[in-house]
Design a protein around this motif. Sequence first.
Motif, PDB file in Angstrom:
ATOM      1  N   PHE A  23       0.852  -1.190   0.000  1.00 26.03           N
ATOM      2  CA  PHE A  23       0.000   0.000   0.000  1.00 26.03           C
ATOM      3  C   PHE A  23       0.887   1.239   0.000  1.00 26.03           C
ATOM      4  N   GLY A  24       0.803   2.023  -1.066  1.00 22.83           N
ATOM      5  CA  GLY A  24       1.656   3.190  -1.196  1.00 22.83           C
ATOM      6  C   GLY A  24       1.178   4.400  -0.428  1.00 22.83           C
ATOM      7  N   ALA A  25      -0.081   4.383   0.016  1.00 22.34           N
ATOM      8  CA  ALA A  25      -0.634   5.508   0.774  1.00 22.34           C
ATOM      9  C   ALA A  25      -1.058   5.008   2.148  1.00 22.34           C
ATOM     10  N   ASN A  26      -0.150   4.300   2.808  1.00 20.63           N
ATOM     11  CA  ASN A  26      -0.512   3.508   3.977  1.00 20.63           C
ATOM     12  C   ASN A  26      -0.391   4.261   5.290  1.00 20.63           C
ATOM     13  N   SER A  27      -1.042   3.679   6.286  1.00 22.56           N
ATOM     14  CA  SER A  27      -0.838   4.095   7.666  1.00 22.56           C
ATOM     15  C   SER A  27      -0.237   2.909   8.414  1.00 22.56           C
ATOM     16  N   ASP A  28      -0.067   3.045   9.722  1.00 23.32           N
ATOM     17  CA  ASP A  28       0.545   1.967  10.507  1.00 23.32           C
ATOM     18  C   ASP A  28      -0.312   0.706  10.463  1.00 23.32           C
ATOM     19  N   ARG A  29       0.371  -0.436  10.396  1.00 24.30           N
ATOM     20  CA  ARG A  29      -0.339  -1.707  10.468  1.00 24.30           C
ATOM     21  C   ARG A  29       0.666  -2.806  10.819  1.00 24.30           C
ATOM     22  N   TYR A  30       0.148  -3.987  11.137  1.00 23.60           N
ATOM     23  CA  TYR A  30       0.957  -5.183  11.270  1.00 23.60           C
ATOM     24  C   TYR A  30       0.631  -6.089  10.095  1.00 23.60           C
ATOM     25  N   GLU A  31       1.646  -6.560   9.424  1.00 26.56           N
ATOM     26  CA  GLU A  31       1.437  -7.332   8.195  1.00 26.56           C
ATOM     27  C   GLU A  31       1.919  -8.770   8.365  1.00 26.56           C
ATOM     28  N   SER A  32       1.006  -9.705   8.183  1.00 24.40           N
ATOM     29  CA  SER A  32       1.343 -11.124   8.271  1.00 24.40           C
ATOM     30  C   SER A  32       1.262 -11.811   6.916  1.00 24.40           C
ATOM     31  N   TRP A  33       0.663 -11.163   5.929  1.00 26.98           N
ATOM     32  CA  TRP A  33       0.378 -11.707   4.604  1.00 26.98           C
ATOM     33  C   TRP A  33      -0.739 -12.755   4.626  1.00 26.98           C
ATOM     34  N   LEU A  34      -1.346 -12.996   5.775  1.00 25.87           N
ATOM     35  CA  LEU A  34      -2.440 -13.957   5.891  1.00 25.87           C
ATOM     36  C   LEU A  34      -3.782 -13.240   5.910  1.00 25.87           C
ATOM     37  N   SER A  35      -4.821 -13.947   5.487  1.00 27.44           N
ATOM     38  CA  SER A  35      -6.164 -13.382   5.550  1.00 27.44           C
ATOM     39  C   SER A  35      -6.537 -13.084   6.992  1.00 27.44           C
ATOM     40  N   LYS A  36      -7.198 -11.945   7.182  1.00 23.10           N
ATOM     41  CA  LYS A  36      -7.610 -11.543   8.518  1.00 23.10           C
ATOM     42  C   LYS A  36      -8.919 -12.254   8.870  1.00 23.10           C
ATOM     43  N   PRO A  37      -9.003 -12.888  10.032  1.00 23.21           N
ATOM     44  CA  PRO A  37     -10.218 -13.644  10.379  1.00 23.21           C
ATOM     45  C   PRO A  37     -11.460 -12.777  10.494  1.00 23.21           C
ATOM     46  N   THR A  38     -11.301 -11.525  10.912  1.00 22.29           N
ATOM     47  CA  THR A  38     -12.446 -10.622  11.053  1.00 22.29           C
ATOM     48  C   THR A  38     -12.118  -9.265  10.436  1.00 22.29           C
ATOM     49  N   PRO A  39     -13.130  -8.550   9.960  1.00 20.10           N
ATOM     50  CA  PRO A  39     -12.878  -7.209   9.429  1.00 20.10           C
ATOM     51  C   PRO A  39     -12.689  -6.190  10.549  1.00 20.10           C
ATOM     52  N   VAL A  40     -12.084  -5.074  10.218  1.00 24.34           N
ATOM     53  CA  VAL A  40     -12.036  -3.938  11.144  1.00 24.34           C
ATOM     54  C   VAL A  40     -13.440  -3.350  11.246  1.00 24.34           C
ATOM     55  N   ILE A  41     -13.801  -2.838  12.403  1.00 22.19           N
ATOM     56  CA  ILE A  41     -15.138  -2.284  12.611  1.00 22.19           C
ATOM     57  C   ILE A  41     -15.369  -1.105  11.669  1.00 22.19           C
ATOM     58  N   ASP A  42     -16.470  -1.142  10.945  1.00 20.78           N
ATOM     59  CA  ASP A  42     -16.813  -0.061  10.033  1.00 20.78           C
ATOM     60  C   ASP A  42     -17.127   1.219  10.797  1.00 20.78           C
ATOM     61  N   SER A  43     -16.829   2.357  10.171  1.00 15.54           N
ATOM     62  CA  SER A  43     -17.183   3.641  10.779  1.00 15.54           C
ATOM     63  C   SER A  43     -18.668   3.927  10.631  1.00 15.54           C
ATOM     64  N   LEU A  44     -19.292   3.430   9.554  1.00 20.86           N
ATOM     65  CA  LEU A  44     -20.708   3.717   9.300  1.00 20.86           C
ATOM     66  C   LEU A  44     -21.573   2.633   9.938  1.00 20.86           C
ATOM     67  N   LEU A  45     -21.703   2.736  11.253  1.00 20.44           N
ATOM     68  CA  LEU A  45     -22.504   1.810  12.042  1.00 20.44           C
ATOM     69  C   LEU A  45     -23.142   2.574  13.194  1.00 20.44           C
ATOM     70  N   PRO A  46     -24.236   2.070  13.747  1.00 27.80           N
ATOM     71  CA  PRO A  46     -24.772   2.693  14.960  1.00 27.80           C
ATOM     72  C   PRO A  46     -23.722   2.698  16.068  1.00 27.80           C
ATOM     73  N   GLY A  47     -23.796   3.668  16.936  1.00 24.90           N
ATOM     74  CA  GLY A  47     -22.809   3.801  17.989  1.00 24.90           C
ATOM     75  C   GLY A  47     -22.694   2.567  18.865  1.00 24.90           C
TER      76      GLY A  47
END
Length: 684
Positions: free
Chosen positions: A567-591
């Motif tokens: 990712f050329g426009a990246n922010s901080d992350r940890y990279e394992s090259w493996l599929s992530k078991p769960t998605p990151v929580i979406d911002s567009l959700l009820p509180g």
Amino acid sequence: MNPLVSIRRALALSALLAAVPAAAAPAGAALMPPDGARFLSHQRFDIRVEGQSSGACTAKVWIDGHQAAFTSGAQGTTTTDGISAPGWAGFNVRGTTLASPGWHTLTAEITDATGTATLTSRVQVIDPFHGGRGGRRLTRNIVIMLGDGMGVAHRTAARIVRYGVTAGDPGGRLEMDRFPGLGLVSTHSLNSIITDSAPGMACYASGNHFANSQEGVYPAHVTNPFFAPRVEYLSEYLHRVKGTALGLVTTADVEDATPAANAVHTANRNNGTGVVDQYLDESDASGKGGHGTGLKVLMGGGRRWFLPSTTLYSSRTAATGYAGLPKDVLSGWGLPSTPAAQGLANRDLIAEFKGAGFTYARTSAELQALTAGHAPDKLLGLFGYGNMNVALDKVAKRRGILPPGASSFAVDDYLAPDQPMLDEMAEAAFHVLSRHREGFVLMVEGAHIDKQSHLMDADRAIGETLEFDRAVGVARKWADRLGDTTVLVLADHECSGFSLIGALSLEGGVQALKALPSDAATLSPSQVPARQNAVGTYDLAGFPAYQILADGYPATMDIDNKMLVGFGANSDRYESWLSKPTPVIDSLLPGAFKGTGGLLGAKGYATIPELRNVDANGFFVRGQLNGEGQAVHTAADIPVSAYSSGSRAWMRFVGTQKNTDIFFKLAQAALGGDERGDYDRDDD
């Protein structure tokens, strides 16, 4: 110096000075539309003159030297139009149009106790009806397939996963690859080289650039973002001129920028209550045809905005709505009177959609049942409280197989266990819209290509591109069936600097990768993390080969030589090259869903990428962005693929073009027509 160059520079300087106030007062004086704006003949737009006020203000405006009357803005007062922000004066001409093709000059003066500012703006009018004779064929239906954030690399990655490569040759082509027309589109907004999705979509839908976060309006200092000066959308223009219908389909929350930027006028894309209210209130539910969008289909997530505030998981608030538009907006745009419930937190919008003739579906099963026989005249589908889930998580539930490392299905955790795929929603939309003889404009958005690229989740972003391409196939099938239909595949911008950097080349493949210890504490450039050494580039990348199941998706994204993405426009992350078991929580959700204590946080879902399974998730990648929890959009040009049935309208989109050009080319195809003839399908 070449004398021609000197003349051109002098003319450019003169034009620049003409757009700047001739006096320093009132401060911040501005005239909208901005210099260089373009419109169709008779396309509606608002003119606004404003400035910071020092006491009573007066203003005048001329169109091609003829003084025009303001529709709001009392002369010689401190209140002026009554909707300007504190410390500002504003004067408006709502719903004006220009008929004659060519350049027109707008001139304005605004005066207060400190002096007079004079402003000039030149705008161009384009005749969409020109060339409509001589056996040409009109585009009756317009379909915009919008892969949000989708750049060239997203398309390439999806093709490699779906079809593979043998001896240098792709094993097949995506549906979007098979379109005859291919061009490039610049993606800048009114105030930046890097757009967000609001003006990114609105430029296609209106022919005008807008500022970031703004949809179908010019910048203005007003008390409510829904009062800003408007520009007529393609859906509104064609509904008024031809009686066309509008369909909006997305995998995002329907209040999100891309769907809203086809039908909603607001200076704040995040004001969800007002956004969804405007969908209905300006849909021309009565079918009179003189105003509104002709909305017949609205599908996606976002149920939270349609539920009264007293209902569990509702996000409606009066603060994000508006209780009525200014009178001159209603009269200038031919809109009906303000509904009594508009902007109220306790409005039951689902009930009101039903009352306006919409049939409602909340699950995939309900959607299939509604369109299995005689399709309804109007369709509302809300399949989640916020964003819908991504393709790979929906597919996992349908297969009944948990992703490796997951303890539950994401769709269940999001309280939306039965969601349709994007191609299924597109199919339903075509069933409904094909009933409307006057034609339609349909926008279908693969929203999570962007959202998962923001979150630097490569596997889910690729899965989204595969789902989107299946919907493109549905669009082409219907274009051939209906005839006289133009289909565009494009993006509003590129997201994340998505880049195919190689493939896994670790001896022992995925199992060996999983066995590696965490490199999370390896931060020194002198130490090479083991997972970084697993990246095979050039010859070592080889040809990744994924197993595609009958549903059209990979059996797993974690194959021994899986394709790896940077990712050329990246922010901080940890990279394992493996599929992530769960998605990151979406911002567009009820509180109640978000945060560490929300429904998803309590189940271990991360709120930002860098918090996702820190101890087990490979090596730390330092991003380039200050304080960002996500990757960001880029200014890269994006590809456009074009297809048309019945005419050669697709040829209009070959080559390089501005994002605002797309609007004018679509309007000219719909009203002026193109040479008869279909795309030669011999090589399909």
